[in-house]
Design an enzyme around this catalytic site. Structure first.
Site, short mmCIF file in Angstrom:
data_model
loop_
_atom_site.label_atom_id
_atom_site.label_comp_id
_atom_site.label_asym_id
_atom_site.label_seq_id
_atom_site.Cartn_x
_atom_site.Cartn_y
_atom_site.Cartn_z
N ASP A 50 23.52 42.77 76.30
CA ASP A 50 22.52 43.37 75.39
C ASP A 50 21.59 44.30 76.16
OD1 ASP A 50 22.50 41.46 72.71
OD2 ASP A 50 23.01 40.35 74.52
N GLN A 82 30.83 34.32 84.20
CA GLN A 82 32.06 34.52 83.41
C GLN A 82 33.25 33.92 84.15
OE1 GLN A 82 32.80 35.95 80.43
NE2 GLN A 82 30.88 36.94 79.85
N HIS A 119 30.63 43.44 76.54
CA HIS A 119 30.81 43.54 75.08
C HIS A 119 29.84 44.52 74.39
CE1 HIS A 119 32.92 39.62 75.35
NE2 HIS A 119 31.89 39.14 75.99
N ASP A 120 28.54 44.22 74.51
CA ASP A 120 27.58 44.81 73.56
C ASP A 120 27.43 46.33 73.60
OD1 ASP A 120 27.09 42.32 72.51
OD2 ASP A 120 25.28 41.96 73.68
N PHE A 146 31.10 34.17 69.76
CA PHE A 146 29.75 33.61 69.85
C PHE A 146 28.78 34.14 68.78
CE2 PHE A 146 25.40 33.63 71.57
CZ PHE A 146 25.20 32.27 71.74
N ASN A 147 28.64 35.45 68.64
CA ASN A 147 27.62 35.98 67.72
C ASN A 147 27.85 35.52 66.29
OD1 ASN A 147 26.25 37.35 69.72
ND2 ASN A 147 27.34 39.28 69.40
N ASP A 200 19.96 40.12 71.32
CA ASP A 200 19.54 38.80 71.87
C ASP A 200 19.72 38.78 73.39
OD1 ASP A 200 22.37 38.84 71.80
OD2 ASP A 200 22.50 36.67 71.52
N THR A 251 23.88 43.34 68.16
CA THR A 251 24.60 42.80 69.31
C THR A 251 24.28 41.32 69.52
OG1 THR A 251 22.88 43.52 70.86
CG2 THR A 251 24.68 45.05 70.45
N ASN A 288 21.66 34.26 72.75
CA ASN A 288 21.99 33.89 74.13
C ASN A 288 20.97 32.91 74.72
OD1 ASN A 288 24.39 35.35 74.50
ND2 ASN A 288 23.22 37.25 74.68
#
Ligand code: BDR
Ligand code: CA
Length: 307
Positions: free
Chosen positions: A15, A225, A237-238, A163-164, A10, A122, A39
């Site tokens: 990502d 952030q 993260h992803d 979140f995901n 996303d 992701t 997102n």
């Protein structure tokens, strides 16, 4: 042998870097990219995925997936990823078209027509849960599903939820309870890989189109952030999911029971990870517990250099 991968995403700043990493590695055969809302809305995340793939010269199908979660209302994450979902980088207008299939169909076709495919997720798990429900035989054919999502400790969208998973807890429940081999790379690990100013500078020295995209995206990602969470730099993260395929020693996983909270209470969307095996319940997920931070940035650097 190359690993067959479907990337469900996303984009989303991190990502975009996962696409970058998956698209250029000689041991990865990127079969396709399916896109999900997360997102940003699906119109934006899908456009972003196609733009990133085209910009990097990747010849892979990009298919538009689900716009809404299974049960809950849709969430987006504009505070971090901005109005476009990829604020900070302007792509040219491309002619390249989306794959005609629905993203869920792309996942099903790729798994059913190839040997031992790995799904890397992701974003929210809506497309993957739908694929499992439409074509349950894919569970026997899949190698594994590697998910960026959840956390052993606190969340980033509520005290409990990442979140995901929070975007579609019911879909996460379908995936985690499906019996397929699941690896969960959560915030407890991805919060260790911060895109500090040193990291941005290091990547900027590569000086190619991929580093240009990385640097411009990460500047906005970091700023957002900092504003949102008060952190010194954003967690990347992803790409940790793809990096753990590139180097299978990068992340230490522990096999345990993980249950998704779908109670719609204060912990809705939490990944309850039974680290100490209190429940003696079936171990249904390999949960990331640690990551080799230096090695991670080496992998990111090698990925950027390969363009
Ligand atoms: C996850 O949420 C999204 O904002 C990021 O792209 C990442 O997949 C982190 O919680
Ligand atoms: Ca994401």
């Amino acid at each position: 042998m190359k690993r067959n991968i479907i990337l469900d995403c996303d984009p989303g700043h991190d990502d975009a870097i996962a696409i970058l990493l998956a698209g250029s590695n000689k041991n990865i055969n990127l079969l396709g990219i399916s896109v999900v809302a997360g997102n940003q809305t699906i119109a934006k995340t899908a456009r972003n995925a196609l733009n990133v793939a085209t910009f990097l010269g990747l010849d892979v199908p990009v298919a538009i997936g689900c716009e809404f979660p299974m049960v809950r209302d849709r969430l987006i994450c504009e505070a971090i990823h901005g109005e476009s979902g990829l604020d900070g980088f302007e792509f040219p207008k491309y002619e390249k078209q989306f794959d005609k299939r629905h993203g869920v169909q792309l996942i099903i076709d790729s798994v059913m027509n190839n040997e031992k495919t790995t799904i890397v997720a992701t974003g929210p798990l809506t497309n993957i849960a739908m694929a499992i429900r439409i074509e349950p035989r894919l569970l026997e054919r899949l190698d594994e599903i590697i998910i960026m999502g959840g956390s052993v400790d606190n969340g980033n969208t509520s005290p409990a939820a990442e979140f995901n998973i929070m975007c579609d807890p019911e879909a996460a429940h379908v995936v985690f309870s499906s019996g397929v081999k699941v690896k969960m790379v959560g915030l407890n690990v991805t919060r260790k890989v911060l895109v500090t100013d040193e990291v941005v500078q290091r990547m900027s020295k590569i000086n190619n189109k991929a580093s240009d995209m990385f640097v411009k995206l990460m500047k906005v990602f970091n700023e957002n952030q900092r504003k949102t969470f008060g952190v010194i730099a954003g967690p990347l993260h992803d790409p940790a999911t793809i990096a753990s395929i590139i180097d299978d020693k990068l992340i230490k996983y522990q096999h345990m029971n993980v249950v998704i909270d779908i109670s719609h209470g204060p912990s809705y969307g939490r990944t309850n990870c039974d680290v100490f095996d209190y429940l003696h319940a079936p171990h249904n997920a390999y949960v990331a517990m640690d990551i080799d931070v230096n090695r991670y940035w080496d992998i990111i650097e090698e990925g950027i250099k390969s363009y």
